[in-house]
Design an enzyme around this catalytic site. Structure first.
Site, PDB file in Angstrom:
ATOM      1  CB  SER A  55      38.544  29.642  37.928  1.00 41.83           C
ATOM      2  OG  SER A  55      37.766  28.948  38.852  1.00 41.83           O
ATOM      3  CG  HIS A  56      43.471  32.841  37.266  1.00 37.26           C
ATOM      4  ND1 HIS A  56      42.538  33.604  37.931  1.00 37.26           N
ATOM      5  CD2 HIS A  56      44.648  33.097  37.870  1.00 37.26           C
ATOM      6  CE1 HIS A  56      43.132  34.290  38.889  1.00 37.26           C
ATOM      7  NE2 HIS A  56      44.431  33.996  38.874  1.00 37.26           N
ATOM      8  CB  ALA A  57      47.458  28.613  35.771  1.00 39.73           C
TER       9      ALA A  57
END
Ligand code: TYD
Length: 141
Positions: A55-57
């Site tokens: 749940s991130h980049a």
């Protein structure tokens, strides 16, 4: 930064050294098997059933994600297109380009998610808010 899309992300088939009696060995070499220098290795394990990771980049980080044991799913998202990969072979790796949102989920019992990364840990390289990610992709498509 170069534009990136989910189509820059792909499954790499890693060579499997097979021995009928002794089992298998797979090797990943910097700048050879993977198109970057490996500066960091980490792994996720003991992920409770039903829990999600990711749940991130990352702005700059390149990664190779391997299901060293068990299985899990990875959904990649470039802000326009999503692609989902199920990883369940220790001799396959998912190459993830920078600037791609990722969700990891459906971890099997005993799954080990091995990650080879192109940079040392840098908290400032993370984008953890999805709306901020979409804004970032407007500027860095
Ligand atoms: P995070 O990258 O958020 O894990 P995931 O995306 O799998 O849920 O990292 C979880 C925690 O571990 C966070 O507090 C940062 C820390 N961490 C490090 O200190 N060094 C590292 O190389 C990594 C990957 C994480």
């Amino acid at each position: 930064m170069k534009e990136t899309s989910v189509y820059d992300c792909t499954i790499l088939e890693l060579h499997k050294h097979h021995n009928d009696q002794k089992g298998n060995l797979t090797v990943v070499q910097s700048d050879e098997t993977v198109p970057f220098q490996v500066k960091r290795v980490y792994y996720l394990y003991d992920v409770p059933g039903g829990e999600d990771r990711g749940s991130h980049a990352h702005k700059n980080l390149k990664q190779l994600i391997v299901a060293a044991s068990g299985s899990f799913s990875v959904t990649l998202d470039d802000g326009k297109v999503k692609r989902t990969f199920m990883l369940n072979r220790p001799y396959q790796g998912l190459l993830v380009a920078p600037g791609i949102w990722r969700d990891l989920y459906d971890f099997s019992s005993g799954a080990i998610c091995l990650v080879l990364a192109s940079e040392l840990y840098d908290a400032d390289d993370y984008i953890r808010d999805y709306d901020s990610f979409l804004e970032y992709k407007e500027v860095h498509p």
